[in-house]
Design an enzyme around this catalytic site. Structure first.
Site, mmCIF file in Angstrom:
data_model
loop_
_atom_site.group_PDB
_atom_site.id
_atom_site.type_symbol
_atom_site.label_atom_id
_atom_site.label_comp_id
_atom_site.label_asym_id
_atom_site.label_seq_id
_atom_site.Cartn_x
_atom_site.Cartn_y
_atom_site.Cartn_z
ATOM 1 N N HIS A 46 -18.695 -50.576 -76.833
ATOM 2 C CA HIS A 46 -18.163 -50.774 -75.482
ATOM 3 C C HIS A 46 -17.016 -51.783 -75.491
ATOM 4 O O HIS A 46 -15.982 -51.583 -74.835
ATOM 5 C CB HIS A 46 -19.292 -51.262 -74.572
ATOM 6 C CG HIS A 46 -18.891 -51.363 -73.126
ATOM 7 N ND1 HIS A 46 -18.697 -50.257 -72.326
ATOM 8 C CD2 HIS A 46 -18.632 -52.451 -72.342
ATOM 9 C CE1 HIS A 46 -18.343 -50.648 -71.112
ATOM 10 N NE2 HIS A 46 -18.300 -51.978 -71.094
ATOM 11 N N GLU A 68 -19.840 -43.794 -77.283
ATOM 12 C CA GLU A 68 -20.611 -44.646 -76.385
ATOM 13 C C GLU A 68 -21.562 -43.813 -75.520
ATOM 14 O O GLU A 68 -22.700 -44.226 -75.258
ATOM 15 C CB GLU A 68 -19.639 -45.432 -75.509
ATOM 16 C CG GLU A 68 -20.264 -46.538 -74.699
ATOM 17 C CD GLU A 68 -19.220 -47.217 -73.831
ATOM 18 O OE1 GLU A 68 -19.247 -48.445 -73.743
ATOM 19 O OE2 GLU A 68 -18.378 -46.503 -73.239
ATOM 20 N N ASN A 422 -21.156 -46.866 -110.918
ATOM 21 C CA ASN A 422 -21.686 -46.673 -112.269
ATOM 22 C C ASN A 422 -23.211 -46.844 -112.275
ATOM 23 O O ASN A 422 -23.941 -46.074 -112.913
ATOM 24 C CB ASN A 422 -21.030 -47.675 -113.222
ATOM 25 C CG ASN A 422 -21.513 -47.514 -114.651
ATOM 26 O OD1 ASN A 422 -21.138 -46.584 -115.350
ATOM 27 N ND2 ASN A 422 -22.363 -48.429 -115.095
#
Length: 686
Positions: A46, A68, A422
């Site tokens: 918001h 929202e 990795n």
């Protein structure tokens, strides 16, 4: 009004709000029923929407508004959280990040987001997503099937506090049900006119449906307004009925004992509520002005210790450069003071040195940034990689508050990305393999940072398969990285270090994640260029740990000044084990290399005069000065003419033209105006 001056603040705060959204969405995925998490995300979204609209970035504001709406549906129990819905919201946050970075790079923040907007609208409307998961009930269905007055009987803590204080001050509280005519064309316009009438004689506390839904006309003909005023019900109803196309108005008294309170705010929000409530009631009643001022002053006093300001990085860099010049002049004054042996001058210079040292610490601390700014990007990355590789991974972050110099922070991000990818691809096994090996199906990846001395250590630890030494040796022999003879004399750590070699990979096949033999060698070179080091420890079947050691700062370093002929050089103290003086006849030869037996360890010697082609000085002295330096578990002895002493110096770049000079990492200006080259110990130890 020119809003360009606020652009930097907008970008910084937008990044913070998006980071909050990312972090809390990950938490919501673990705890889908926790509505407090949804409230935190909603507040950030918001705020971002309002900031974007104010700055004129309508595409940003529009996408945030749509996201929202979905969050509002979730927090009001109208939309059920599912993995498919979270994927869409995550994608919306990714798009928002791309738009913010576009603005930061000078762009307009525009992006085609129609795909994610379409998905958000479908979620809001209760339609099924591609994977078959849907929403139990749409917003409209919920509004149709429930009594409006029942809907409005739930208030959050902020709303409840406002109502309570208003009641105490003698205000009337009404829940007013307003119904528009069936033939009303512009419903949103009528709602706006009703709100205007209401705000003339009171304060709107809440509307049901929410204001956003009313603006978009996502309601039938009826809506509810919770309202605080001094006027009577009859007067209120008459005022609203004067708005055209309003069919009926029913105002009902609200009893605080009978309404439901949703306690979903944390301590920080409660503090905001207290201040906001004071401001709201102050506007409504002159009687509470003095009380509000006293409360607000107390709030300000409580927050005095938390005041901060934003300072641009450029200003800090300028400040640092100016102070570096001051450090150079300080060294010059100290040298002059020693030469003149004047007591008054010596005392003044000593005092100035102490003060400038304190100032140096303050400036360096100002440049320190928590590694959290780098670590924050990894939870999302780990989540996505785990899904791509069909693995279950629990990422644990420890010590995110540990601070590093900004210049180091800027460089360390990519090496950590490589190491984490990795660990996920090579280290942690798939759930079925882990179960067959007697492990929990969910692997653990720990990212840890901590201070030790003048260094920061970062650990990447996993409880996966570990490193198979035989496989590493076989691959190294196949690629010609080493010979059978060399293998016999290698330690376990030296074998592990082979995976950091350029082009080396133990992956059986190339994937999008790894297998091309690039990445870990870049990690090693980047860390070493920062004056750091990386070591590997692993137990096959148990897991691996990659330990990175980094200096706290790169700008001002402690060095040992040495002489070679008539030239001066600097060796970073962080690389030095000790200094020693040995007899020339103690120097031995082994495999065409000069070495010494130092503390029961054979150490190779590097004659810096020969290496840097410094004109030799005729000396018949039977002793030589040696600086013992280290790099990981390797060490070497640098043969020099003499030691000058320890000193703090400012590290200066040699510039692009001389950037490739071997074994020199930079230069510094000494107190007497001479330039001393700084030796790169890592480049000399092989």
């Amino acid at each position: 009004m020119d809003i360009s001056q606020y652009l930097e603040v907008f970008i910084d705060e937008s990044k913070e709000h998006l980071q909050t959204c990312n972090e809390q969405l990950l938490e919501l995925e673990k705890n889908p029923s926790n509505l407090e998490i949804v409230n935190v995300i909603f507040r950030s979204a918001h705020t971002l929407k309002g900031m974007s609209a104010t700055m004129g970035y309508e595409d940003l504001a529009s996408l945030t508004h749509q996201m929202e709406n979905v969050l509002d549906g979730i927090r009001n129990n109208k939309i059920k959280v599912t993995p498919a819905i979270l994927d869409v919201v995550f994608k919306a946050v990714d798009y928002l990040e791309e738009m913010i970075f576009s603005i930061a790079d000078g762009g307009n923040g525009k992006k085609d987001v129609s795909d994610v907007v379409s998905s958000l609208v479908r979620i809001e409307n209760g339609e099924s997503l591609a994977d078959g998961s849907g929403i139990e009930q749409t917003v409209q269905d919920t509004i149709k099937n429930q009594s409006p007055l029942n809907l409005s009987s739930k208030y959050d803590e902020f709303e409840y506090t406002v109502l309570q204080q208003s009641k105490e001050q003698g205000f009337n509280i009404y829940e007013t049900q307003i119904t528009l005519r069936e033939d009303c064309v512009l419903k949103a316009a009528r709602v706006f006119m009703v709100f205007e009438v209401l705000e003339q004689v009171g304060e709107i506390i809440k509307s049901t449906p929410s204001v956003d839904l009313l603006e978009e006309e996502k309601f039938e003909q009826t809506f509810i307004v919770s309202y605080v005023t001094r006027v009577t019900k009859e007067e209120l109803e008459n005022r609203i009925m004067k708005v055209s196309e309003v069919e009926s108005v029913v105002a009902n008294d609200v009893s605080l004992d009978r309404i439901s309170l949703q306690k979903d705010t944390n301590d920080e929000t409660k503090a905001e509520i207290a201040v906001a409530t004071e401001e709201k009631t102050e506007d409504m009643s002159s009687q509470s002005v003095e009380d509000s001022k006293n409360s607000r002053n107390q709030q300000k006093a409580a927050n005095l210790n938390n005041k901060t300001i934003r300072v641009s990085i450029e200003r800090l860099d300028i400040l640092m450069n100016l102070f570096e010049e001051l450090v150079i002049d300080r060294g010059r004054l100290e040298q002059i003071s020693r030469e003149l042996t004047h007591s008054g001058l010596s005392e003044t210079v000593e005092r100035m040195s102490r003060i400038s040292s304190d100032l140096q610490n303050i400036i360096l601390n100002m440049r320190m940034v928590p590694v959290e700014t780098v670590f924050n990007r990894f939870p999302r990355m780990v989540r996505q990689l785990a899904r791509d590789l069909n693995k279950k991974i629990d990422l644990q972050i420890i010590g995110a508050e540990t601070e590093l110099d900004r210049t180091v922070i800027d460089e360390i991000g990519d090496p950590l990305v490589h190491l984490i990818r990795n660990a996920i691809d090579h280290g942690i096994e798939t759930p079925d393999v882990r179960l067959s090996n007697g492990k929990n199906e969910e692997g653990t990846l720990i990212l840890k940072a901590y201070h030790s001395g003048n260094h920061v250590f970062i650990e990447i630890q996993d409880n996966g398969a570990g490193i198979n030494k035989d496989k590493v040796i076989a691959k190294a022999l196949k690629q010609g990285v080493l010979t059978e003879y060399e293998v016999e004399s290698m330690t376990e750590k030296q074998i592990f270090d082979l995976i950091l070699s350029s082009g080396f990979s133990t992956a059986d096949k190339i994937s999008d994640v790894s297998g091309r033999g690039v990445g870990l060698d870049v990690v090693k070179s980047t860390i070493e260029s920062l004056g750091g080091s990386i070591t590997i420890d692993s137990i096959e079947g148990k897991g691996s740990t990659f330990l990175i050691q980094l200096p706290l700062t790169l700008s001002i370093i402690s060095v040992l000044l040495i002489e070679l002929g008539e030239e001066k050089y600097a060796i970073p103290l962080s690389s030095i084990i000790e200094t020693t003086i040995i007899k020339k006849d103690e120097i031995l030869s082994a495999h065409n290399q000069k070495v010494i037996d130092f503390r029961n360890k054979i150490i190779p010697l590097v004659f810096l005069e020969d290496l840097f082609e410094v004109p030799a000085t005729d000396s018949e002295d039977e002793y030589v000065s040696v600086v013992i330096v280290k790099k990981g578990d390797k060490s070497a002895g640098f043969v020099v003419d003499s030691f000058i002493g320890q000193q703090e110096v400012v590290l200066k770049s040699l510039g692009n033209y001389l950037s490739s000079v071997f074994a020199i990492s930079g230069a510094t200006i000494l107190g007497d105006g001479q330039v001393a080259l700084i030796i790169d110990c890592n480049a000399l130890i092989k």
